[in-house]
Write a protein that holds these residues in place. Structure first.
Motif, PDB file in Angstrom:
ATOM      1  N   GLU A  64       0.848  -1.190   0.000  1.00  0.00           N
ATOM      2  CA  GLU A  64       0.000   0.000   0.000  1.00  0.00           C
ATOM      3  C   GLU A  64       0.888   1.247   0.000  1.00  0.00           C
ATOM      4  O   GLU A  64       1.722   1.413   0.903  1.00  0.00           O
ATOM      5  CB  GLU A  64      -0.905  -0.012   1.242  1.00  0.00           C
ATOM      6  CG  GLU A  64      -1.826   1.174   1.337  1.00  0.00           C
ATOM      7  CD  GLU A  64      -2.616   1.207   2.650  1.00  0.00           C
ATOM      8  OE1 GLU A  64      -3.440   2.107   2.808  1.00  0.00           O
ATOM      9  OE2 GLU A  64      -2.388   0.329   3.513  1.00  0.00           O
ATOM     10  N   ASN A 238       6.574   1.293   6.699  1.00  0.00           N
ATOM     11  CA  ASN A 238       5.673   1.071   7.818  1.00  0.00           C
ATOM     12  C   ASN A 238       5.166  -0.371   7.735  1.00  0.00           C
ATOM     13  O   ASN A 238       4.018  -0.623   7.410  1.00  0.00           O
ATOM     14  CB  ASN A 238       4.529   2.092   7.745  1.00  0.00           C
ATOM     15  CG  ASN A 238       3.622   2.046   8.949  1.00  0.00           C
ATOM     16  OD1 ASN A 238       3.770   1.195   9.818  1.00  0.00           O
ATOM     17  ND2 ASN A 238       2.668   2.948   8.990  1.00  0.00           N
ATOM     18  N   SER A 239       6.038  -1.296   8.035  1.00  0.00           N
ATOM     19  CA  SER A 239       5.752  -2.722   7.849  1.00  0.00           C
ATOM     20  C   SER A 239       4.596  -3.152   8.738  1.00  0.00           C
ATOM     21  O   SER A 239       4.475  -2.652   9.865  1.00  0.00           O
ATOM     22  CB  SER A 239       6.990  -3.547   8.199  1.00  0.00           C
ATOM     23  OG  SER A 239       8.080  -3.111   7.415  1.00  0.00           O
ATOM     24  N   PRO A 240       3.721  -4.063   8.281  1.00  0.00           N
ATOM     25  CA  PRO A 240       3.809  -4.759   6.997  1.00  0.00           C
ATOM     26  C   PRO A 240       3.168  -3.984   5.835  1.00  0.00           C
ATOM     27  O   PRO A 240       2.075  -3.444   5.986  1.00  0.00           O
ATOM     28  CB  PRO A 240       3.003  -6.042   7.259  1.00  0.00           C
ATOM     29  CG  PRO A 240       2.000  -5.668   8.313  1.00  0.00           C
ATOM     30  CD  PRO A 240       2.674  -4.615   9.157  1.00  0.00           C
ATOM     31  N   ARG A 241       3.903  -3.913   4.733  1.00  0.00           N
ATOM     32  CA  ARG A 241       3.388  -3.579   3.400  1.00  0.00           C
ATOM     33  C   ARG A 241       2.675  -2.235   3.306  1.00  0.00           C
ATOM     34  O   ARG A 241       1.726  -2.103   2.555  1.00  0.00           O
ATOM     35  CB  ARG A 241       2.436  -4.708   2.918  1.00  0.00           C
ATOM     36  CG  ARG A 241       3.132  -6.056   2.771  1.00  0.00           C
ATOM     37  CD  ARG A 241       2.277  -7.071   2.030  1.00  0.00           C
ATOM     38  NE  ARG A 241       1.075  -7.438   2.749  1.00  0.00           N
ATOM     39  CZ  ARG A 241      -0.170  -7.205   2.316  1.00  0.00           C
ATOM     40  NH1 ARG A 241      -0.388  -6.653   1.146  1.00  0.00           N
ATOM     41  NH2 ARG A 241      -1.204  -7.553   3.058  1.00  0.00           N
ATOM     42  N   ARG A 242       3.116  -1.260   4.059  1.00  0.00           N
ATOM     43  CA  ARG A 242       2.536   0.082   3.908  1.00  0.00           C
ATOM     44  C   ARG A 242       3.680   1.090   3.860  1.00  0.00           C
ATOM     45  O   ARG A 242       4.644   0.969   4.609  1.00  0.00           O
ATOM     46  CB  ARG A 242       1.612   0.411   5.076  1.00  0.00           C
ATOM     47  CG  ARG A 242       1.097   1.861   5.028  1.00  0.00           C
ATOM     48  CD  ARG A 242       0.201   2.199   6.198  1.00  0.00           C
ATOM     49  NE  ARG A 242      -1.136   1.665   6.002  1.00  0.00           N
ATOM     50  CZ  ARG A 242      -2.062   1.620   6.966  1.00  0.00           C
ATOM     51  NH1 ARG A 242      -1.765   2.030   8.187  1.00  0.00           N
ATOM     52  NH2 ARG A 242      -3.258   1.125   6.708  1.00  0.00           N
ATOM     53  N   ALA A 269      10.206  -9.597  13.729  1.00  0.00           N
ATOM     54  CA  ALA A 269       9.553 -10.904  13.550  1.00  0.00           C
ATOM     55  C   ALA A 269       8.581 -11.173  14.690  1.00  0.00           C
ATOM     56  O   ALA A 269       8.936 -11.062  15.866  1.00  0.00           O
ATOM     57  CB  ALA A 269      10.619 -12.004  13.485  1.00  0.00           C
ATOM     58  N   GLY A 270       7.350 -11.540  14.332  1.00  0.00           N
ATOM     59  CA  GLY A 270       6.336 -11.826  15.340  1.00  0.00           C
ATOM     60  C   GLY A 270       5.430 -10.642  15.615  1.00  0.00           C
ATOM     61  O   GLY A 270       4.396 -10.792  16.245  1.00  0.00           O
ATOM     62  N   ALA A 271       5.842  -9.451  15.167  1.00  0.00           N
ATOM     63  CA  ALA A 271       5.010  -8.256  15.373  1.00  0.00           C
ATOM     64  C   ALA A 271       4.634  -7.654  14.016  1.00  0.00           C
ATOM     65  O   ALA A 271       3.509  -7.756  13.578  1.00  0.00           O
ATOM     66  CB  ALA A 271       5.757  -7.242  16.228  1.00  0.00           C
ATOM     67  N   MET A 272       5.629  -7.076  13.319  1.00  0.00           N
ATOM     68  CA  MET A 272       5.343  -6.437  12.034  1.00  0.00           C
ATOM     69  C   MET A 272       5.667  -7.341  10.845  1.00  0.00           C
ATOM     70  O   MET A 272       5.572  -6.914   9.691  1.00  0.00           O
ATOM     71  CB  MET A 272       6.151  -5.143  11.901  1.00  0.00           C
ATOM     72  CG  MET A 272       5.647  -4.047  12.835  1.00  0.00           C
ATOM     73  SD  MET A 272       6.574  -4.068  14.390  1.00  0.00           S
ATOM     74  CE  MET A 272       7.784  -2.788  14.043  1.00  0.00           C
ATOM     75  N   SER A 273       6.059  -8.562  11.131  1.00  0.00           N
ATOM     76  CA  SER A 273       6.370  -9.529  10.070  1.00  0.00           C
ATOM     77  C   SER A 273       6.212 -10.926  10.669  1.00  0.00           C
ATOM     78  O   SER A 273       6.060 -11.070  11.887  1.00  0.00           O
ATOM     79  CB  SER A 273       7.792  -9.294   9.544  1.00  0.00           C
ATOM     80  OG  SER A 273       8.727  -9.385  10.601  1.00  0.00           O
ATOM     81  N   PRO A 274       6.246 -11.972   9.817  1.00  0.00           N
ATOM     82  CA  PRO A 274       6.027 -13.323  10.345  1.00  0.00           C
ATOM     83  C   PRO A 274       6.999 -13.666  11.470  1.00  0.00           C
ATOM     84  O   PRO A 274       8.108 -13.122  11.536  1.00  0.00           O
ATOM     85  CB  PRO A 274       6.254 -14.220   9.128  1.00  0.00           C
ATOM     86  CG  PRO A 274       5.909 -13.358   7.965  1.00  0.00           C
ATOM     87  CD  PRO A 274       6.381 -11.985   8.348  1.00  0.00           C
ATOM     88  N   GLN A 283       9.516 -10.802   3.722  1.00  0.00           N
ATOM     89  CA  GLN A 283       8.779  -9.535   3.732  1.00  0.00           C
ATOM     90  C   GLN A 283       9.721  -8.339   3.587  1.00  0.00           C
ATOM     91  O   GLN A 283       9.452  -7.407   2.827  1.00  0.00           O
ATOM     92  CB  GLN A 283       7.972  -9.437   5.026  1.00  0.00           C
ATOM     93  CG  GLN A 283       7.038  -8.224   5.049  1.00  0.00           C
ATOM     94  CD  GLN A 283       6.286  -8.125   6.362  1.00  0.00           C
ATOM     95  OE1 GLN A 283       5.718  -9.106   6.833  1.00  0.00           O
ATOM     96  NE2 GLN A 283       6.291  -6.956   6.959  1.00  0.00           N
TER      97      GLN A 283
END
Lengths: 515, 515
Positions: A64, A238-242, A269-274, A283
């Motif tokens: 996004e 601004n992870s994820p994907r923004r 990892a575990g918060a803003m990504s896998p 990611q």
């Protein structure tokens, strides 16, 4: 020009111990290239699996972009844009095509040309800590950052002679108004050091102000600046994907003027990504590559860095963790991915400790081996980071400088001449004897070994009698001595006036901007 | 047999956080192999120049052997022996011939066969600190070692689950008589842990006592022991170029019974060897190879390790320095030399700090990256060394265990399955969202990340309210909890009685020996 100003490369790791009590500062480390090949944690098959997965994310899920202007650029260059959601999807060929336009290596220019440095290859550059809201030292504890603290941090880091670039802001000057703080920040970095400047670029106007100020500081036109990268900044997805609008504005502005952006997803990892390191790297790679592709669609050939900031959270509390085994893996593999795409690589020297103790040191030490052996071309937060980036610590700057200097010395070329191999010197000492008084020793002892700033090698009794002062307490003494000994790098009065006039005008123009 | 006793290999670096308050101990790390190739600091040409120089030293200067028996062996096997000076000179072909008889890899047997370990290849084994005269902890400061301190150190290291071998003595029990102290030492190591034993072997009688005791502990005959290496020792050359009689006696005895000796010159550059790292490595190589050749002349195929202990002195004061850039170079190149001669390699985790602070941590961290990336097969002084080896520190054992566990986790294989790559998991979280509640996260979070013992990742305010306890203070709490939670590995009563009977007899026999 003195030897110190000349940025002379230290090749033996054996400069004389700085006598700080007489105001002598340590020799700057100069250009640092890692002669060892980078550590490759993944084999080619696994690396390709990871990269394939990143391209699947870009094709299937996309990012996004909170900017109509950027969505226009993406659409025009073959991405599938959903105007309702602001999501752009892109195929592998498009991304690879545009990422391929970014330079593999570029020079960053300083106001003192002797401080120019190179991003790419095996050049490892260290930057100061950037953007913590707090300053911390043993005398006054932890408190909000101020402009004075910012200036002190720049002066200290300038004196420590380890940074290749500086800024970003070293600590947030919370006592200055937000709309114009970036001007004071840029001024302090341009004035109190002559290394290339790292700045913050949230919003186009801030990016443009920094560009105009560095042009004044270097005494060059904006046109010339376009061909001579002179600023670095870091840009967090601004992870994820923004991707936020203000950052995209800064990205496009920097690209337009040929200045460098480290595009850095913040993938905890575990918060803003896998929760897996592999997934977070997928990611990270997808996010970084898509924004790099955008940067090249807008400004082909603009200097960028592939940024990595993948760490993990404490799954018991959600607190971020840094300098962990997962961080090491992510840094090393991040470097592999950057090299795969022929992009310079940005990483960091991090820790999550709340004080300058064994934890802050072992987490930083783990970070440092990963960034140095992973060939990070710029190590942001290289000196002074504490508390996962919420404080800049004066003592930590000194400890980090010591650790970095030790790495530089450990990887410096070694003398393997016949004289150094010393077969005759060995023959000259009887069995069970010693080498202290030998000519071979006396001729070399002053510069034979790395001379630490912080380490205390006295025996226990002497150390105890002298007060049993630990390394952090010694670092506290050292940074005060270094601020005393700090020498401001020369700047033409006209240049200084030019910077001040620019700031004055812009502060007037920006006085009504809402923070 | 529980999973913990089974020596199960941890492959994901993600064991659950040990809840020490309930007496749960961390899972032992098990076998540790470094999957990365060793770091090669020298190219083949430079390495060969260094090795050529070492052979010149052996040919031209030779070593003094303070043992008629050894001089006889050396002479009989082609060395040029000067009986007046006790110096033996040897040519390259002879040395290479005999060094070539030493095994490239060998197994070390524990009294618990699940704890057997391998010396050679990419196996990295950690041993405790060895031989410091003092014990140090935050509660009682630094004081002379005692038998109780020795037992506590063994119990702590057993509980920490990081050591592959133990002993040597972990701290010198100064409260016991010198002539029989080695018996108590060996007993404590055989009794309170089930890892292979590292012992001291000054003099033939001490070496033989240790051999008899390990045979009792393992319940095997001396004949079987000859084919199953079950003891390790370190043997210091009295550098430069002198080998003491008592150590040679131990060497020959260990070789005769098939037990392993790490032959380790003590080459402090500028004091006991040339002031150059290259020259010190030349001397180290010459000294180690000549003694290894002697060991193979006496006992062909006897297990030995190429030992390195090259560091430097502070040339201002003569104080030894450890964990320095020069140490890193020496460790990495030492590994190259050992591999060149197809010999297992012994190195150390060292520092010269007087307390458990940032210095002890960064010097150890520099040592650890060098020994792990230099493929040291046994890391003597792996946990607890302080003050250049003059103290064993309880808190440092805990900090070192934490650092070693982080290295093991960082180099553990990574999950790159489709599920771990997480393309679908990434697709499932909206832009700007988070992964905390996702099934992909919840399924994995408990074992996703390395769980530290010492690191405190709470935010500053919570940490400060809880007393602002630093890592060394936390390590102090941890070692006491670990001693509480320690479980003695089972030993047959008959075996224990056998060991005690042997000690009783030998103490009687040795009661009139002069120390």
């Amino acid at each position: 020009m003195s030897a110190r100003q000349g940025g002379r490369r230290r090749t033996r790791g054996g400069a004389a111990r700085p006598d700080r009590s007489s105001g002598q500062l340590p020799e700057p480390i100069g250009v640092f290239r890692n002669p060892l090949p980078p550590v490759e944690l993944l084999d080619a098959t696994d690396l390709n699996r990871l990269i394939d997965a990143a391209f699947r994310v870009l094709q299937e899920s996309g990012l996004e972009f909170l900017s109509v202007r950027c969505l226009d650029i993406l659409e025009k260059n073959g991405c599938k844009v959903d105007r309702e959601t602001g999501i752009a999807r892109m195929d592998r060929a498009t991304v690879e095509h545009f990422v391929g336009r970014a330079p593999e290596t570029f020079t960053v220019h300083a106001r003192n040309p002797d401080r120019n440095t190179i991003m790419g290859g095996n050049y490892i550059n260290f930057n100061t800590v950037g953007s913590p809201p707090n300053i911390n030292d043993l005398d006054h504890g932890r408190r909000p950052g101020t402009y004075q603290a910012l200036v002190d941090l720049i002066k200290l880091n300038h004196s420590l002679g380890v940074c290749h670039t500086m800024g970003g802001s070293v600590v947030e000057p919370m006592d200055l108004p937000v709309p114009t703080r970036h001007l004071d920040n840029a001024y302090a970095i341009l004035k109190y050091t002559d290394r290339p400047a790292f700045v913050r670029t949230v919003s186009e106007f801030r990016a443009k102000d920094a560009i105009e100020m560095v042009a004044i500081a270097r005494g060059v036109s904006l046109d010339r600046l376009r061909t001579e990268c002179s600023l670095l900044t870091s840009f967090n997805v601004n992870s994820p994907r923004r991707v936020d609008e203000e950052l995209l504005e800064g990205l496009l502005c920097f690209g337009e003027y040929g200045q460098a952006v480290a595009i850095t997803p913040f993938t905890l990892a575990g918060a803003m990504s896998p929760v897996t390191v592999a997934g977070s790297l997928v990611q990270q790679t997808a996010e970084a590559l898509s924004v790099i592709a955008l940067s090249q669609m807008a400004n082909p050939g603009a200097p960028v860095l592939f940024g990595g900031f993948t760490s993990n959270v404490d799954m018991k509390t959600g607190a971020p963790a840094f300098g962990t085994p997962e961080y090491v893996k992510a840094v090393l593999i991040g470097g592999q991915i950057a090299r795969h795409f022929k992009l310079p690589y940005r990483s960091s020297n991090v820790n999550a400790s709340n004080c300058v103790d064994a934890q802050s040191t072992y987490e930083s030490a783990m970070s440092l081996w990963a960034v140095i052996m992973g060939h990070a071309n710029i190590v942001h937060h290289g000196l002074g980071w504490l508390e996962g980036g919420l404080s800049a610590s004066m003592e930590k700057c000194v400890i980090d400088a010591e650790m970095i200097r030790q790495w530089v010395a450990a990887l410096a070329p070694m003398d393997l001449s016949d004289e150094a191999l010393g077969v005759d010197a060995i023959a000259g000492v009887e069995p069970g004897g010693h080498f202290f008084g030998e000519a071979h020793t006396l001729d070399r002892f002053e510069t034979a070994f790395y001379q630490p700033m912080v380490s205390d090698w006295r025996n226990f009794e002497t150390w105890e009698e002298a007060g049993a002062i630990n390394a952090t307490q010694r670092a506290n003494v050292i940074w005060k001595q270094m601020l005393e000994a700090y020498e401001e790098p020369p700047m033409d009065e006209a240049v200084d006036e030019g910077l001040q006039d620019f700031m004055k005008r812009r502060k007037h123009e920006l006085k009504d901007v809402q923070p």
